[in-house]
Design an enzyme around this catalytic site. Sequence first.
Site, PDB file in Angstrom:
ATOM      1  N   THR A  97       0.870  -1.177   0.000  1.00 51.32           N
ATOM      2  CA  THR A  97       0.000   0.000   0.000  1.00 51.32           C
ATOM      3  C   THR A  97       0.903   1.222   0.000  1.00 51.32           C
ATOM      4  OG1 THR A  97      -1.634  -1.181   1.322  1.00 51.32           O
ATOM      5  CG2 THR A  97      -1.840   1.214   1.230  1.00 51.32           C
ATOM      6  N   LYS A 146      -7.746   1.518  -3.038  1.00 53.65           N
ATOM      7  CA  LYS A 146      -7.356   1.070  -1.684  1.00 53.65           C
ATOM      8  C   LYS A 146      -7.519   2.209  -0.668  1.00 53.65           C
ATOM      9  CE  LYS A 146      -5.071  -1.109   1.611  1.00 53.65           C
ATOM     10  NZ  LYS A 146      -5.504  -2.292   2.295  1.00 53.65           N
ATOM     11  N   LYS A 150      -1.474   4.979   8.580  1.00 54.97           N
ATOM     12  CA  LYS A 150      -0.721   5.106   7.325  1.00 54.97           C
ATOM     13  C   LYS A 150      -1.694   5.325   6.153  1.00 54.97           C
ATOM     14  CE  LYS A 150       1.728   2.275   3.979  1.00 54.97           C
ATOM     15  NZ  LYS A 150       2.214   0.966   3.599  1.00 54.97           N
TER      16      LYS A 150
HETATM   17  P1  NAD Z   1       5.945  -5.995   7.207  1.00 61.57           P
HETATM   18  O1  NAD Z   1       6.688  -4.873   7.824  1.00 61.57           O
HETATM   19  O2  NAD Z   1       5.596  -7.189   8.044  1.00 61.57           O
HETATM   20  O3  NAD Z   1       6.743  -6.542   5.906  1.00 61.57           O
HETATM   21  C1  NAD Z   1       7.491  -5.729   5.053  1.00 61.57           C
HETATM   22  C2  NAD Z   1       8.766  -6.489   4.747  1.00 61.57           C
HETATM   23  O4  NAD Z   1       9.531  -5.742   3.792  1.00 61.57           O
HETATM   24  C3  NAD Z   1       9.668  -6.675   5.971  1.00 61.57           C
HETATM   25  O5  NAD Z   1       9.913  -8.058   6.190  1.00 61.57           O
HETATM   26  C4  NAD Z   1      10.942  -5.921   5.617  1.00 61.57           C
HETATM   27  O6  NAD Z   1      12.118  -6.519   6.134  1.00 61.57           O
HETATM   28  C5  NAD Z   1      10.896  -5.956   4.101  1.00 61.57           C
HETATM   29  N1  NAD Z   1      11.703  -4.907   3.476  1.00 61.57           N
HETATM   30  C6  NAD Z   1      11.821  -3.610   3.830  1.00 61.57           C
HETATM   31  N2  NAD Z   1      12.660  -2.979   3.007  1.00 61.57           N
HETATM   32  C7  NAD Z   1      13.089  -3.891   2.109  1.00 61.57           C
HETATM   33  C8  NAD Z   1      13.961  -3.830   0.998  1.00 61.57           C
HETATM   34  N3  NAD Z   1      14.587  -2.708   0.659  1.00 61.57           N
HETATM   35  N4  NAD Z   1      14.174  -4.964   0.301  1.00 61.57           N
HETATM   36  C9  NAD Z   1      13.571  -6.132   0.641  1.00 61.57           C
HETATM   37  N5  NAD Z   1      12.727  -6.247   1.691  1.00 61.57           N
HETATM   38  C10 NAD Z   1      12.491  -5.130   2.403  1.00 61.57           C
HETATM   39  O7  NAD Z   1       4.617  -5.343   6.587  1.00 61.57           O
HETATM   40  P2  NAD Z   1       3.301  -6.100   6.111  1.00 61.57           P
HETATM   41  O8  NAD Z   1       2.302  -6.110   7.219  1.00 61.57           O
HETATM   42  O9  NAD Z   1       3.687  -7.369   5.438  1.00 61.57           O
HETATM   43  O10 NAD Z   1       2.750  -5.060   5.019  1.00 61.57           O
HETATM   44  C11 NAD Z   1       3.335  -4.959   3.739  1.00 61.57           C
HETATM   45  C12 NAD Z   1       2.490  -3.991   2.914  1.00 61.57           C
HETATM   46  O11 NAD Z   1       1.151  -4.472   2.854  1.00 61.57           O
HETATM   47  C13 NAD Z   1       2.416  -2.580   3.492  1.00 61.57           C
HETATM   48  O12 NAD Z   1       2.491  -1.664   2.436  1.00 61.57           O
HETATM   49  C14 NAD Z   1       1.082  -2.560   4.195  1.00 61.57           C
HETATM   50  O13 NAD Z   1       0.534  -1.261   4.281  1.00 61.57           O
HETATM   51  C15 NAD Z   1       0.260  -3.458   3.291  1.00 61.57           C
HETATM   52  N6  NAD Z   1      -0.881  -4.107   3.952  1.00 61.57           N
HETATM   53  C16 NAD Z   1      -0.744  -4.694   5.171  1.00 61.57           C
HETATM   54  C17 NAD Z   1      -1.839  -5.308   5.757  1.00 61.57           C
HETATM   55  C18 NAD Z   1      -1.712  -5.982   7.114  1.00 61.57           C
HETATM   56  O14 NAD Z   1      -2.754  -6.304   7.715  1.00 61.57           O
HETATM   57  N7  NAD Z   1      -0.507  -6.220   7.624  1.00 61.57           N
HETATM   58  C19 NAD Z   1      -3.072  -5.329   5.106  1.00 61.57           C
HETATM   59  C20 NAD Z   1      -3.183  -4.758   3.838  1.00 61.57           C
HETATM   60  C21 NAD Z   1      -2.072  -4.146   3.268  1.00 61.57           C
END
Ligand code: NAD
Length: 291
Positions: A87, A162, A237
């Site tokens: 997102t 979204k 966010k």
């Molecule tokens: P998270 O923080 O658990 O996962 C993100 C991952 O990206 C981490 O493991 C981190 O180490 C990795 N990362 C960061 N920088 C990086 C890079 N340069 N190269 C490779 N890996 C890298 O977050 P999440 O909960 O998995 O969410 C991910 C996305 O999905 C976000 O944009 C969030 O807004 C969206 N989202 C989350 C949810 C939820 O319920 N968690 C729901 C809908 C959407």
Amino acid sequence: MKIGFIGLGNMGAPMAKNLSEAGHDVFGYDIAQISLHGIQQVGNLEGASRGMEVVITMLPNGTILKDVYKEIVTFGSKNAIFIDCSTVDVESAVTVAQLAKLNDIQPFDAPVSGGVVGAEAGTLTFMAGGDETTFDIIKPLFELMGQKAVLCGKNGAGQAAKICNNMILGVSMIAVCEAFALADELHLDRQKMFDVVSTSSGQCWSLNTYCPAAGIGPMSPSDNDYKPGFASDLMLKDLTLAQTAANSKNVFTPMGNHAQKLYSDFIAKDGSGIDFSGIINFIKNNSRTTP
Ligand code: NAD
């Protein structure tokens, strides 16, 4: 298919697993060196993008996404498809799409709804932005990770859908919490309130499916001490992304604006890491005279 998956966090890990369990060759990279059963771990962005038919990113924000894209577009094969499921703001989505196209890569933004539970169960909803013909090629992947995928329009349209959806969600959750706070003070039984409103004109997902009052309605984070679910930090966010977009287009969104402020105050108090429905306690613990 040969699929690179970048960002194996709470959402990315189960999504990548669902692809691999369906028989795809998934090459995963996370900066935190996360390794997962069934996913071939690679040590850098090149390993997750060179020679891949599809590259999926699931990253925290637009700044990181843009940095990652600057690298991976240089490794991407001609006509590879890059799908960003993070997102992020619409501007970042459009920027990385342009970058991909300059390198003969087909870009998609495809943020999701459904949270970690949906990612694990393979029941996410994808909101996609990109080319119609390419969408048909990647639809089967969405069907493995989710239950629905809607092509919303050109690049950026998925992110637009979204943030509009989540602005409604943030506002409606606060409205439901306020109604419970008022009902409590009016000595209205919470279950009776649910029984009436869930079948009346006040019904909405925040009440019917994700009730913020514990012990009422289907199981939700309120029944698990407000463990996320969908953390209030992520809601803030998304509300902030909506306000950024509304500001840039000069759109009047007073409720979205106020919801952003309330979630910000909740997080500053003790709401960080708490499910977004936990704002019910913040609302109940304030009074009309609280500034
Ligand atoms: P998270 O923080 O658990 O996962 C993100 C991952 O990206 C981490 O493991 C981190 O180490 C990795 N990362 C960061 N920088 C990086 C890079 N340069 N190269 C490779 N890996 C890298 O977050 P999440 O909960 O998995 O969410 C991910 C996305 O999905 C976000 O944009 C969030 O807004 C969206 N989202 C989350 C949810 C939820 O319920 N968690 C729901 C809908 C959407």
